[in-house]
Scaffold this motif. Structure first.
Motif, PDB file in Angstrom:
ATOM      1  N   GLY A 273      32.129  -1.622 -70.358  1.00 46.27           N
ATOM      2  CA  GLY A 273      32.769  -1.510 -69.324  1.00 46.27           C
ATOM      3  C   GLY A 273      34.049  -2.013 -68.975  1.00 46.27           C
ATOM      4  O   GLY A 273      34.524  -2.409 -68.209  1.00 46.27           O
ATOM      5  N   GLU A 274      34.609  -2.319 -70.102  1.00 42.10           N
ATOM      6  CA  GLU A 274      36.171  -2.818 -70.244  1.00 42.10           C
ATOM      7  C   GLU A 274      37.138  -1.942 -69.399  1.00 42.10           C
ATOM      8  O   GLU A 274      37.974  -2.714 -68.838  1.00 42.10           O
ATOM      9  CB  GLU A 274      36.365  -2.822 -71.708  1.00 42.10           C
TER      10      GLU A 274
ATOM     11  N   SER B 257      43.523  -4.849 -58.499  1.00 40.25           N
ATOM     12  CA  SER B 257      43.926  -6.168 -57.529  1.00 40.25           C
ATOM     13  C   SER B 257      45.143  -6.858 -57.525  1.00 40.25           C
ATOM     14  O   SER B 257      45.752  -7.003 -56.639  1.00 40.25           O
ATOM     15  CB  SER B 257      42.657  -7.167 -58.231  1.00 40.25           C
TER      16      SER B 257
ATOM     17  N   LEU C   4      40.004  -2.212 -62.263  1.00 35.00           N
ATOM     18  CA  LEU C   4      39.908  -3.184 -61.080  1.00 35.00           C
ATOM     19  C   LEU C   4      40.888  -4.386 -61.009  1.00 35.00           C
ATOM     20  O   LEU C   4      41.275  -4.422 -59.909  1.00 35.00           O
ATOM     21  CB  LEU C   4      38.285  -3.540 -60.863  1.00 35.00           C
ATOM     22  N   LYS C   5      41.110  -4.896 -62.094  1.00 32.20           N
ATOM     23  CA  LYS C   5      42.178  -5.941 -62.227  1.00 32.20           C
ATOM     24  C   LYS C   5      43.274  -5.637 -61.654  1.00 32.20           C
ATOM     25  O   LYS C   5      44.303  -6.039 -61.095  1.00 32.20           O
ATOM     26  CB  LYS C   5      42.114  -6.815 -63.504  1.00 32.20           C
TER      27      LYS C   5
ATOM     28  N   GLN D 160      36.550  -0.473 -66.787  1.00 35.55           N
ATOM     29  CA  GLN D 160      36.440  -0.287 -65.300  1.00 35.55           C
ATOM     30  C   GLN D 160      37.105  -1.731 -64.868  1.00 35.55           C
ATOM     31  O   GLN D 160      37.567  -1.986 -63.810  1.00 35.55           O
ATOM     32  CB  GLN D 160      34.952  -0.253 -65.163  1.00 35.55           C
ATOM     33  N   TYR D 161      36.795  -2.924 -65.824  1.00 33.30           N
ATOM     34  CA  TYR D 161      37.220  -4.051 -65.566  1.00 33.30           C
ATOM     35  C   TYR D 161      38.842  -4.294 -65.213  1.00 33.30           C
ATOM     36  O   TYR D 161      39.402  -4.582 -64.505  1.00 33.30           O
ATOM     37  CB  TYR D 161      36.783  -5.219 -66.445  1.00 33.30           C
ATOM     38  N   THR D 162      39.416  -3.669 -66.459  1.00 31.53           N
ATOM     39  CA  THR D 162      40.863  -3.415 -66.494  1.00 31.53           C
ATOM     40  C   THR D 162      41.561  -2.622 -65.367  1.00 31.53           C
ATOM     41  O   THR D 162      42.493  -3.221 -64.679  1.00 31.53           O
ATOM     42  CB  THR D 162      41.257  -2.939 -67.840  1.00 31.53           C
TER      43      THR D 162
END
Length: 51
Positions: free
Chosen positions: A3-4, A14, A10-11, A6-8
Protein backbone atom coordinates in the motif's frame (compact mmCIF):
# COMPACT_ATOMS: atom_id res chain seq x y z
CA UNK A 1 4.97 -2.64 0.88
CA UNK A 2 1.77 -3.21 -1.02
CA UNK A 3 0.00 0.00 0.00
CA UNK A 4 2.95 2.36 -0.23
CA UNK A 5 1.84 3.98 -3.48
CA UNK A 6 -1.62 4.72 -2.04
CA UNK A 7 -0.05 6.43 0.97
CA UNK A 8 2.23 8.47 -1.26
CA UNK A 9 -0.67 9.45 -3.51
CA UNK A 10 -2.79 10.60 -0.56
CA UNK A 11 0.07 12.56 1.00
CA UNK A 12 0.74 14.26 -2.35
CA UNK A 13 -2.94 15.10 -2.73
CA UNK A 14 -2.98 16.46 0.81
CA UNK A 15 0.01 18.70 0.13
CA UNK A 16 -1.65 19.95 -3.06
CA UNK A 17 -4.89 20.79 -1.26
CA UNK A 18 -2.97 22.59 1.49
CA UNK A 19 -1.44 24.93 -1.09
CA UNK A 20 -4.82 25.93 -2.55
CA UNK A 21 -6.51 29.16 -1.52
CA UNK A 22 -9.39 28.79 0.93
CA UNK A 23 -11.94 30.03 -1.61
CA UNK A 24 -10.87 27.31 -4.05
CA UNK A 25 -11.24 24.64 -1.38
CA UNK A 26 -14.75 25.92 -0.62
CA UNK A 27 -15.62 25.79 -4.33
CA UNK A 28 -14.40 22.21 -4.57
CA UNK A 29 -16.45 21.27 -1.53
CA UNK A 30 -19.53 22.99 -2.92
CA UNK A 31 -19.26 20.98 -6.12
CA UNK A 32 -18.51 17.67 -4.39
CA UNK A 33 -21.47 17.98 -1.99
CA UNK A 34 -24.21 17.54 -4.61
CA UNK A 35 -22.17 14.79 -6.26
CA UNK A 36 -22.00 12.91 -2.97
CA UNK A 37 -25.74 13.36 -2.55
CA UNK A 38 -26.29 11.65 -5.91
CA UNK A 39 -23.80 8.83 -5.33
CA UNK A 40 -24.06 8.32 -1.58
CA UNK A 41 -26.57 6.10 0.12
CA UNK A 42 -29.87 7.77 0.88
CA UNK A 43 -30.38 7.42 4.61
CA UNK A 44 -33.66 8.08 6.35
CA UNK A 45 -34.38 8.47 10.03
CA UNK A 46 -35.42 4.83 10.14
CA UNK A 47 -31.80 3.79 9.49
CA UNK A 48 -30.77 5.31 12.81
CA UNK A 49 -33.41 3.56 14.90
CA UNK A 50 -32.16 0.34 16.40
CA UNK A 51 -34.41 -2.18 18.05
Amino acid sequence: MAGEWQYTALKTLSKLVCTLPYSTILSIGASLGPLYRLVGKNRSNEDYITS
